[in-house]
Design a protein around this motif. Sequence first.
Motif, PDB file in Angstrom:
ATOM      1  N   ILE A  30       0.863  -1.215   0.026  1.00  0.00           N
ATOM      2  CA  ILE A  30      -0.085   0.012  -0.004  1.00  0.00           C
ATOM      3  C   ILE A  30       0.742   1.104  -0.142  1.00  0.00           C
ATOM      4  CG2 ILE A  30      -1.788   1.248   1.435  1.00  0.00           C
ATOM      5  CD1 ILE A  30      -2.603  -1.469   2.391  1.00  0.00           C
ATOM      6  N   ILE A  31       0.625   2.097  -1.022  1.00  0.00           N
ATOM      7  CA  ILE A  31       1.410   3.232  -0.858  1.00  0.00           C
ATOM      8  C   ILE A  31       0.685   4.612  -0.800  1.00  0.00           C
ATOM      9  CG2 ILE A  31       3.302   2.097  -2.322  1.00  0.00           C
ATOM     10  CD1 ILE A  31       1.790   3.729  -4.806  1.00  0.00           C
ATOM     11  N   VAL A  32       1.259   5.708  -0.683  1.00  0.00           N
ATOM     12  CA  VAL A  32       0.526   6.984  -0.487  1.00  0.00           C
ATOM     13  C   VAL A  32       1.489   7.742  -1.379  1.00  0.00           C
ATOM     14  CG1 VAL A  32      -0.001   9.037   0.881  1.00  0.00           C
ATOM     15  CG2 VAL A  32      -0.286   6.486   1.730  1.00  0.00           C
ATOM     16  N   ILE A  33       1.111   8.299  -2.263  1.00  0.00           N
ATOM     17  CA  ILE A  33       1.895   9.043  -3.472  1.00  0.00           C
ATOM     18  C   ILE A  33       1.244  10.582  -3.370  1.00  0.00           C
ATOM     19  CG2 ILE A  33       2.760   7.461  -4.756  1.00  0.00           C
ATOM     20  CD1 ILE A  33       1.040   7.980  -6.673  1.00  0.00           C
ATOM     21  N   LYS A  34       2.130  11.763  -3.800  1.00  0.00           N
ATOM     22  CA  LYS A  34       1.944  12.909  -3.787  1.00  0.00           C
ATOM     23  C   LYS A  34       2.208  13.480  -5.265  1.00  0.00           C
ATOM     24  CE  LYS A  34       2.557  17.489  -1.703  1.00  0.00           C
ATOM     25  NZ  LYS A  34       3.103  18.097  -0.678  1.00  0.00           N
ATOM     26  N   ASP A  35       1.402  13.860  -5.895  1.00  0.00           N
ATOM     27  CA  ASP A  35       1.695  14.774  -7.439  1.00  0.00           C
ATOM     28  C   ASP A  35       2.095  16.068  -6.783  1.00  0.00           C
ATOM     29  OD1 ASP A  35       1.300  16.409  -9.539  1.00  0.00           O
ATOM     30  OD2 ASP A  35      -0.023  15.040 -10.238  1.00  0.00           O
ATOM     31  N   MET A  36       3.374  16.157  -7.061  1.00  0.00           N
ATOM     32  CA  MET A  36       4.016  17.487  -6.974  1.00  0.00           C
ATOM     33  C   MET A  36       3.704  18.638  -7.604  1.00  0.00           C
ATOM     34  SD  MET A  36       5.964  16.383  -4.432  1.00  0.00           S
ATOM     35  CE  MET A  36       7.232  17.803  -3.961  1.00  0.00           C
ATOM     36  N   GLU A  37       2.875  18.629  -8.346  1.00  0.00           N
ATOM     37  CA  GLU A  37       2.289  19.624  -9.474  1.00  0.00           C
ATOM     38  C   GLU A  37       0.774  20.241  -8.605  1.00  0.00           C
ATOM     39  OE1 GLU A  37       3.698  21.247 -12.090  1.00  0.00           O
ATOM     40  OE2 GLU A  37       5.563  20.010 -11.671  1.00  0.00           O
ATOM     41  N   THR A  38       0.251  19.140  -8.454  1.00  0.00           N
ATOM     42  CA  THR A  38      -1.007  19.499  -7.597  1.00  0.00           C
ATOM     43  C   THR A  38      -1.330  19.458  -6.292  1.00  0.00           C
ATOM     44  OG1 THR A  38      -2.005  17.362  -7.814  1.00  0.00           O
ATOM     45  CG2 THR A  38      -2.227  18.661  -9.957  1.00  0.00           C
ATOM     46  N   GLU A  95      10.066  11.042 -11.769  1.00  0.00           N
ATOM     47  CA  GLU A  95       9.277  11.783 -12.983  1.00  0.00           C
ATOM     48  C   GLU A  95       9.162  10.590 -14.073  1.00  0.00           C
ATOM     49  OE1 GLU A  95      11.548  15.113 -14.623  1.00  0.00           O
ATOM     50  OE2 GLU A  95      12.118  15.742 -12.598  1.00  0.00           O
ATOM     51  N   GLY A  96       7.948  11.009 -14.610  1.00  0.00           N
ATOM     52  CA  GLY A  96       7.502  10.241 -15.915  1.00  0.00           C
ATOM     53  C   GLY A  96       6.340  10.885 -16.708  1.00  0.00           C
ATOM     54  N   LYS A  97       6.115  10.137 -17.673  1.00  0.00           N
ATOM     55  CA  LYS A  97       4.932  10.605 -18.388  1.00  0.00           C
ATOM     56  C   LYS A  97       3.764   9.730 -18.428  1.00  0.00           C
ATOM     57  CE  LYS A  97       7.062  13.552 -21.841  1.00  0.00           C
ATOM     58  NZ  LYS A  97       7.451  14.032 -23.306  1.00  0.00           N
ATOM     59  N   ILE A  98       2.505  10.308 -18.224  1.00  0.00           N
ATOM     60  CA  ILE A  98       1.298   9.486 -18.274  1.00  0.00           C
ATOM     61  C   ILE A  98       0.470  10.075 -19.120  1.00  0.00           C
ATOM     62  CG2 ILE A  98      -0.979   8.733 -16.923  1.00  0.00           C
ATOM     63  CD1 ILE A  98       1.053   9.034 -14.414  1.00  0.00           C
ATOM     64  N   GLY A  99      -0.212   9.565 -20.332  1.00  0.00           N
ATOM     65  CA  GLY A  99      -0.634   9.854 -21.479  1.00  0.00           C
ATOM     66  C   GLY A  99      -0.072  11.239 -21.975  1.00  0.00           C
ATOM     67  N   GLY A 100       1.301  11.336 -22.082  1.00  0.00           N
ATOM     68  CA  GLY A 100       1.975  12.347 -22.575  1.00  0.00           C
ATOM     69  C   GLY A 100       2.184  13.492 -21.905  1.00  0.00           C
ATOM     70  N   GLU A 101       1.570  13.427 -20.680  1.00  0.00           N
ATOM     71  CA  GLU A 101       1.646  14.699 -19.652  1.00  0.00           C
ATOM     72  C   GLU A 101       2.784  14.178 -18.407  1.00  0.00           C
ATOM     73  OE1 GLU A 101      -1.072  16.609 -16.174  1.00  0.00           O
ATOM     74  OE2 GLU A 101      -2.101  15.680 -17.997  1.00  0.00           O
ATOM     75  N   LYS A 102       3.812  15.325 -18.456  1.00  0.00           N
ATOM     76  CA  LYS A 102       4.878  14.928 -17.551  1.00  0.00           C
ATOM     77  C   LYS A 102       4.170  14.926 -16.118  1.00  0.00           C
ATOM     78  CE  LYS A 102       9.081  16.979 -15.901  1.00  0.00           C
ATOM     79  NZ  LYS A 102      10.166  17.989 -15.744  1.00  0.00           N
ATOM     80  N   LYS A 103       4.648  13.986 -15.044  1.00  0.00           N
ATOM     81  CA  LYS A 103       4.240  13.982 -13.824  1.00  0.00           C
ATOM     82  C   LYS A 103       5.364  13.759 -12.820  1.00  0.00           C
ATOM     83  CE  LYS A 103      -0.330  13.319 -14.137  1.00  0.00           C
ATOM     84  NZ  LYS A 103      -1.073  14.449 -13.425  1.00  0.00           N
ATOM     85  N   ILE A 104       5.355  14.389 -11.615  1.00  0.00           N
ATOM     86  CA  ILE A 104       6.573  14.294 -10.764  1.00  0.00           C
ATOM     87  C   ILE A 104       5.775  13.752  -9.479  1.00  0.00           C
ATOM     88  CG2 ILE A 104       8.174  15.499  -9.405  1.00  0.00           C
ATOM     89  CD1 ILE A 104       8.249  17.760 -11.506  1.00  0.00           C
TER      90      ILE A 104
END
Length: 153
Positions: free
Chosen positions: A88-96, A137-146
């Motif tokens: 089980i993981i908790v992650i945070k989208d650094m942009e939002t 960092e990576g891309k999901i649906g062409g959108e960069k995610k951190i």
Amino acid sequence: MYYFLEEDFKDLCLKIDELKKKLEEIGQEMGDSCRQSSETYHDNFPFEEGCRQQGMVSDRLTNLISIRNRVKIVVPDIMENSVSIGKIIVIKDMETNKEETYRIGSYMIFNRMHGDVSYSAPLIKIIIGAKAGDIREGKIGGEKKILKVLKVI
């Protein structure tokens, strides 16, 4: 090789059994449609529809059997502290700044009651192997995610 938690493997086997039964039902319906009409193919919509359904179900069944034949059952390692199957993981989208909690699941998940996400999902591929505090960092649906991994349980 496809990695599965034991409960997901059981669900895969149940799905295969369901599809086998569905194929039998379709075959019976096709047989009934031939007995009700003098035409066995031409202008016999129930028969033609049965052929289409049989093809789709058969393809799905073949695919799932192929996967089942290459499954490796994974038992989550409670001592492991990195993002891996069963954790089980908790992650945070650094942009939002939005935090989300997931359970890393098998290659295929048939029961989504636990908030499971497949290890093959783009989101998980970015963070697989990360430890709490890591940023990836990576891309999901062409959108960069951190993404920052906050907890691994």
